[in-house]
Every structure is written in C-alpha cells, then in structure tokens.
Design an enzyme around this catalytic site. Structure first.
Site, PDB file in Angstrom:
ATOM      1  N   SER A 115     -10.026  -0.661   1.223  1.00  0.00           N
ATOM      2  CA  SER A 115     -11.110  -1.664   1.202  1.00  0.00           C
ATOM      3  C   SER A 115     -10.756  -2.835   0.289  1.00  0.00           C
ATOM      4  O   SER A 115     -11.591  -3.723   0.079  1.00  0.00           O
ATOM      5  CB  SER A 115     -12.408  -1.032   0.694  1.00  0.00           C
ATOM      6  OG  SER A 115     -12.812  -0.005   1.535  1.00  0.00           O
TER       7      SER A 115
ATOM      8  N   ASP B 257      -7.814   8.251   1.009  1.00  0.00           N
ATOM      9  CA  ASP B 257      -8.304   7.094   1.778  1.00  0.00           C
ATOM     10  C   ASP B 257      -8.024   7.243   3.274  1.00  0.00           C
ATOM     11  O   ASP B 257      -8.496   6.446   4.078  1.00  0.00           O
ATOM     12  CB  ASP B 257      -7.698   5.793   1.253  1.00  0.00           C
ATOM     13  CG  ASP B 257      -8.539   5.196   0.127  1.00  0.00           C
ATOM     14  OD1 ASP B 257      -9.689   5.618  -0.038  1.00  0.00           O
ATOM     15  OD2 ASP B 257      -8.039   4.312  -0.583  1.00  0.00           O
TER      16      ASP B 257
ATOM     17  N   THR C  11      -9.891   0.853  -9.392  1.00  0.00           N
ATOM     18  CA  THR C  11      -8.811   0.067  -8.846  1.00  0.00           C
ATOM     19  C   THR C  11      -8.724  -1.075  -9.840  1.00  0.00           C
ATOM     20  O   THR C  11      -9.443  -1.093 -10.820  1.00  0.00           O
ATOM     21  CB  THR C  11      -9.218  -0.378  -7.414  1.00  0.00           C
ATOM     22  OG1 THR C  11      -9.335   0.785  -6.615  1.00  0.00           O
ATOM     23  CG2 THR C  11      -8.256  -1.338  -6.774  1.00  0.00           C
TER      24      THR C  11
ATOM     25  N   GLY D 109     -13.402  -1.113  -6.894  1.00  0.00           N
ATOM     26  CA  GLY D 109     -14.736  -0.566  -6.595  1.00  0.00           C
ATOM     27  C   GLY D 109     -14.837   0.119  -5.250  1.00  0.00           C
ATOM     28  O   GLY D 109     -15.928   0.162  -4.672  1.00  0.00           O
ATOM     29  N   GLY D 110     -13.712   0.622  -4.724  1.00  0.00           N
ATOM     30  CA  GLY D 110     -13.762   1.412  -3.493  1.00  0.00           C
ATOM     31  C   GLY D 110     -14.455   0.679  -2.364  1.00  0.00           C
ATOM     32  O   GLY D 110     -14.235  -0.511  -2.133  1.00  0.00           O
TER      33      GLY D 110
ATOM     34  N   THR E  34      -4.141  -0.196  -7.039  1.00  0.00           N
ATOM     35  CA  THR E  34      -4.980   0.970  -7.293  1.00  0.00           C
ATOM     36  C   THR E  34      -4.187   2.260  -7.411  1.00  0.00           C
ATOM     37  O   THR E  34      -3.089   2.384  -6.861  1.00  0.00           O
ATOM     38  CB  THR E  34      -6.008   1.127  -6.151  1.00  0.00           C
ATOM     39  OG1 THR E  34      -6.926   2.152  -6.501  1.00  0.00           O
ATOM     40  CG2 THR E  34      -5.368   1.465  -4.822  1.00  0.00           C
TER      41      THR E  34
ATOM     42  N   ARG F 133       0.843  -1.189   0.000  1.00  0.00           N
ATOM     43  CA  ARG F 133       0.000   0.000   0.000  1.00  0.00           C
ATOM     44  C   ARG F 133       0.889   1.253   0.000  1.00  0.00           C
ATOM     45  O   ARG F 133       1.976   1.251   0.606  1.00  0.00           O
ATOM     46  CB  ARG F 133      -0.848  -0.048   1.264  1.00  0.00           C
ATOM     47  CG  ARG F 133      -1.790   1.095   1.477  1.00  0.00           C
ATOM     48  CD  ARG F 133      -2.923   1.061   0.507  1.00  0.00           C
ATOM     49  NE  ARG F 133      -4.070   1.839   0.963  1.00  0.00           N
ATOM     50  CZ  ARG F 133      -5.066   2.177   0.171  1.00  0.00           C
ATOM     51  NH1 ARG F 133      -5.063   1.813  -1.101  1.00  0.00           N
ATOM     52  NH2 ARG F 133      -6.100   2.849   0.633  1.00  0.00           N
TER      53      ARG F 133
ATOM     54  N   ASN G 204      -6.424   4.717  -6.823  1.00  0.00           N
ATOM     55  CA  ASN G 204      -7.601   5.260  -6.147  1.00  0.00           C
ATOM     56  C   ASN G 204      -8.615   5.710  -7.180  1.00  0.00           C
ATOM     57  O   ASN G 204      -9.378   4.904  -7.674  1.00  0.00           O
ATOM     58  CB  ASN G 204      -7.241   6.357  -5.144  1.00  0.00           C
ATOM     59  CG  ASN G 204      -8.350   6.532  -4.111  1.00  0.00           C
ATOM     60  OD1 ASN G 204      -9.225   5.684  -4.004  1.00  0.00           O
ATOM     61  ND2 ASN G 204      -8.324   7.602  -3.363  1.00  0.00           N
TER      62      ASN G 204
HETATM   63  N1  GLY Z   1      -8.502   3.275  -2.997  1.00  0.00           N
HETATM   64  C1  GLY Z   1      -9.542   2.390  -2.664  1.00  0.00           C
HETATM   65  C2  GLY Z   1      -9.187   1.455  -1.575  1.00  0.00           C
HETATM   66  O1  GLY Z   1      -8.017   1.189  -1.370  1.00  0.00           O
HETATM   67  O2  GLY Z   1     -10.062   1.005  -0.898  1.00  0.00           O
END
Ligand code: GLY
Length: 570
Positions: free
Chosen positions: A452, A422, A380, A472-473, A398, A104, A400
């Site tokens: 997520s 986020d 993503t 899909g967030g 992603t 991340r 984002n």
């Molecule tokens: N950027 C979306 C997530 O990581 O949930």
C-alpha cells in the site's frame, strides 16, 4: 588517617555509576513544521534529517540525500528504516521528468502458494508475521544502488559513510525508541541472541545504541555495493540466519534480486494538478488515482472540510477502491493488472453509479472473513526531499511490522522483514492490516507481495507542488489522499492538513475507521444515521510532506503522530 583520596574516589565512582544508570537524554531538536528557501528533508528521525541536509549542503541532490537518509535510518530507526526490507521511490527532476523505482521484497524461490496453510487448509495466524518463514528477499540495498547509479551525483562512499559512523560510535535513543525497544523485548528474545545490542533488561532514555556488526555490514556495502549485501559475508550471514529457523532464502535468491524501474502512474486532478505515483507492485498509485478521479466529480471544497457530505463521498470512494485493490492488484510481473481499466473515467463512473447521497453503501456481497485486526502495531517509513535545484524524491521503505519478523541477522546486525504477510495467503482471509486479496496477490516464487506504500509527487500548473508519503499499512493510501485533498480542495496549510484527524474505509471490514476524538459527535451521528459504522483506532498513517508555496519557498511538515518526525530545511 587522611580520608580525602578515598572520598574523592568514592565520589568519582558514584558519578560514573549514576552516569551509567541514567544516560543523558538526547537533545535533538525536532521540528514538525518549517518553511525554508532552498532545500528540505522530512524524515522520521532528526539525525537522519540532518544527514540528508548535510549531503545537499555538500552539493548532493535529492537522490543523494534520500540514499544517505535511508542508510542512516537503517541505524537510528531500526523498527522500520532498514536494509533487511524493501520499498519504493518516486522521483521528479527539476525539469519535470519522473521515474518510479520498485525494490519491494520478493518471495524466495522456495515459497509456495499454500505455505501458510495448516493441515486443515486454515491460515496460520503467525507464520507469515513472525519468524524466519515470514521473510521476503530484501530489496533496499539494490534499490538504493539503482537510484544512486541513475541519479546520484556524490560518491556512493560519501552517502553510506554517515550511517557507518552512527552505527560504530552509537547514538542516543529517543523516548519513542526507548518505549518501543522495551515493549518488544519478549518477542525479540524468541529470535535474538542475548549479545545483540537490541537485547537488554531495560533500555533507558538516551541509551547509546552501538551497532558494531551493522557498521561492518555497511562498510561491506560501501566498499562492494551489490556484492557487499547480496554476496560474500553478508549473504552468508543471512543464509545462516535462515537456517536457524524455517527460513527459505538461499544464496541464489539474494544474487538474483534486482530493483526495477517502472512507469509511474500519472493522472491529472481538477485540470491543474498532476499526480505522479507508484505503480504495482504497490497498489498505492492506482488506488490514489482512482480515489482522486472519483471525488473530482464532487465539489469537495464547497461541501467543506470534515463535513458529513464530504466524508460520505470520500469514504464511499474508498470502499470501492479497496474492493478493486483486493481483486485486481498484485505484482504486474506475474499478474496482468488492468491498470488502464481501473483508472478509466467511465469505469470509475460506473463504480459510483449506485452511490446514494443520503445513505451508506454496503460491502455485504463480498466474501466474508474474520476481520479482527491484529493488535500488532505496524510500521514503515517515509522520507520526502526537495533539493536546491528543485529535484524531488519521495521514498517509502518497510520491514512491514515494527522490527519486521523480529528475526535478526546475527553477525550482520539488522532485522529482517515479515513482508510475506502482505501476500494473500488464502483468498478472502485478511492479513495483519485486515486487507483481503485473491489470485492477483497469491504467493508465487520470485513474486513481489502487494504493497500500500504510496510515495507520491504532485505538480500544480506543471510545476512541483507536493512531495508526500507515509508509513501506516493499509491506511497509507487514504492518508495521502486526504492530506492532498485537505490542501488542494479544503485550502488547509500543509501542517494542519497533516495533523488533521483522518478516516479510513477499506471495503472490509465495512466500517469507517476514525482516529479518537477527531470527528465531532454531530458529524459521526449524522453519518451513523446514513448507515455508516465506525471503529476507533489510535492513529493512522504518519505523513511526511513538502509543499512548494506560491512564493517558491518550501513548507516541510512531519506528523505529530510520530514524536520523532522531523522537518528541516535551509
Ligand atoms: N508492508 C506494508 C505495505 O507495504 O503496504
């Protein structure tokens, strides 16, 4: 006078001109559902799928294929496939060992808790979403290197090379990419110089997108690994780009970046299934584990697919789980996330103690905010792979939003993420997905923002059963949950389970989001009579999944929600 040479030349010119005006549409073969004997890749682009399959035909394993696919996506899927973002990988070997890799993005060392607040203490609606200040330190290249060092079998060079070739020679863009590139031109022009391959009056279907600078960056990554991105020329370009705006990333932020192996979240479901999913800094595994643990107490298969009773139970479970997510989840390197307590069965029983079978609960006793979701589309990307030996890998990465922060590393040829959105910029104030957070997900230098993303592998009776994940967030978690339950409890074939309409409750706003025309009006009326409120969205998370069928064959399913999703095997 003999006019024929003149006419001949004129016709040649006309042909050349018309070719230029109307590029040949790509003839990609895209499959949404397929069954194969040996190996399978489901990715968001047919060129990337093919690269993954070829790597396995050449003797590579699932992680080799994932690495090759991911670099290919950085070229052919610029809105989300990336080297300027970050992600997660969940892996299960054919022998049943599992692993979870966190790459991340991180907040730069210059980031601070209130960096997106204005002089009145209000959150700026755009600064965490667009422009240089929205960018977190990218993790993708470090993650792919780490995955390859631990599990790869083919050479690093072999895996990066196909992406270099695609970037250098170009590829024909699909209709979906054409539409997206055209619709983002105005935003791109705020940050991107006119000479970039992404700036054009109009992109036409089949336009050959050549990315020469990106090819050179990928060559540096091929030849120098970590230093090809986090040091040297690429790092210089990133830092220069940061200095064109208000960006905070410095050389030290880049050289300090590390991908981290984490203990996967592992949980059983109805005795025969085992979930292996992503721990913090993603909320995905904990939330999915909570959802499955809660609904395990109810006979979903008897209640029936999309029945009022089943939707009521699942939506009430989602409400409670997203409330926990907002309060308790964040980067476990910075905040003591109570993972065991959150997944404790007794705790989850108490969470459902006020569940009423005949009426909706309420999220009213929570700090309110303005929960209008941003119109900005979000993206993503996910890839699922099973190799010929039965090793499986699920990877979600992603930027984002679509094309991230819209900032572009000039000279190096790639978009940068806007992952800082986020974080919880201020307790109780929603981000672009309408998600709220608090202390656990407050901004701190070097911290990873809560995600997520839910790359997940399921076993059934101790054997590989499903590889799944999605972009899909905030809707990723509920999509993975529902597709799995659609197969495991409701008995749907994987492709139908993926295509089926979805519903999504995320605590706040206190509403069930549904996809247009996907639930019958009778079902909606009954749920409204119980007190549920609805909002309609165009589409939710875009699943890419593989199921091992009882005869051992692999069923791959891409999602009809993304025209370019492609499932292929051999
Ligand atoms: N950027 C979306 C997530 O990581 O949930």
């Amino acid at each position: 006078m003999n006019r024929s040479p003149f006419f001949f030349l004129f016709f040649l010119f006309l042909i050349a001109f018309s070719c230029q005006k109307a590029p040949t549409p790509p003839d990609y073969i895209i499959q949404k559902s397929t069954v194969s004997d040996t190996a399978m890749v489901v990715s968001p682009h047919p060129l990337a799928t093919e690269i993954g399959l070829q790597i396995m035909r050449d003797g590579g394993n699932a992680v080799d294929a994932i690495v090759g696919v991911q670099f290919a996506l950085a070229v052919v899927y610029p809105r989300a496939g990336n080297i300027g973002g970050g992600g997660f990988m969940v892996y299960r070997s054919a022998e049943g060992q599992s692993a979870a890799l966190d790459y991340r993005e991180k907040a730069p060392s210059g980031a601070s808790r209130d960096m997106y607040l204005d002089e009145n203490g209000d959150v700026s609606p755009t600064r965490s979403r667009k422009g240089h200040l929205a960018v977190g330190v990218p993790g993708t290249v470090a993650g792919l290197l780490e995955a390859h060092q631990k599990y790869g079998s083919l050479s690093w060079e072999r895996l990066v090379q196909p992406a270099i070739d695609l970037a250098r020679t170009g590829f024909a863009i699909t209709q979906a990419e054409t539409n997206r590139l055209n619709s983002f031109q105005e935003q791109f022009r705020e940050y991107i110089k006119p000479e970039s391959p992404f700036i054009r009056d109009t992109f036409l279907l089949g336009h050959k997108l050549v990315q020469s600078d990106l090819a050179l960056t990928l060559e540096r990554i091929r030849d120098h690994g970590f230093d090809g991105f986090y040091a040297g020329k690429t790092a210089d370009y990133i830092v220069e780009e940061m200095q064109r705006g208000e960006g905070l990333i410095h050389h030290q932020d880049l050289t300090d970046y590390r991908a981290v192996w984490r203990e996967p979240i592992v949980q059983t479901y109805r005795d025969k299934y085992k979930m292996i999913s992503m721990p913090p800094s993603s909320s995905g595994g904990v939330a999915l584990g909570q959802l499955l643990s809660i609904v395990e107490a109810y006979p979903l298969s008897e209640l029936g697919f999309h029945s009022v009773e089943a939707i009521h139970i699942m939506a009430e479970a989602e409400r409670r789980v997203y409330a926990d997510r907002a309060r308790h989840l964040g980067d476990s390197d910075f905040y003591s996330v109570p993972i065991d307590s959150l997944l404790d069965e007794n705790y989850l029983d108490t969470r459902m103690a006020d569940f009423d079978v005949s009426s909706a609960g309420s999220s009213d006793d929570t700090e309110a905010g303005s929960f209008t979701l941003a119109k900005e589309s979000f993206e993503t990307t996910h890839t699922s792979v099973v190799d010929p030996l039965g090793n499986a890998a699920a990877i979600t990465t992603t930027l984002n939003s679509n094309y991230g922060s819209k900032t572009f590393v000039h000279g190096a040829g790639f978009f940068l993420n806007n992952e800082m959105d986020d974080f919880s910029s201020k307790p109780g104030v929603p981000n672009q997905f309408g998600l709220v957070g608090a202390e656990a997900n407050a901004i701190e230098p070097g911290k990873r923002m809560l995600s997520s993303m839910t790359p997940t592998i399921f076993e059934k009776d101790e054997a590989l059963f499903m590889v799944i994940g999605a972009p899909g967030g905030s809707t990723i978690i509920t999509a993975v949950f529902q597709v799995f339950v659609n197969v495991a409890d409701f008995g749907l074939p994987l492709d139908q389970a993926v295509a089926a309409g979805r519903f999504h409750h995320q605590w706040l706003p206190d509403m069930i989001a549904i996809e247009k025309d996907q639930l019958s009006s009778d079902v909606i009326d009954s749920l409204q009579a119980m007190g549920h409120q609805f909002r309609t969205v165009n589409r939710m998370a875009v699943i890419k999944a593989i199921q091992v069928l009882p005869d051992g064959k692999l069923h791959g399913a891409g999602d009809p929600r993304n025209p370019d999703d492609d499932a292929k095997g051999y």
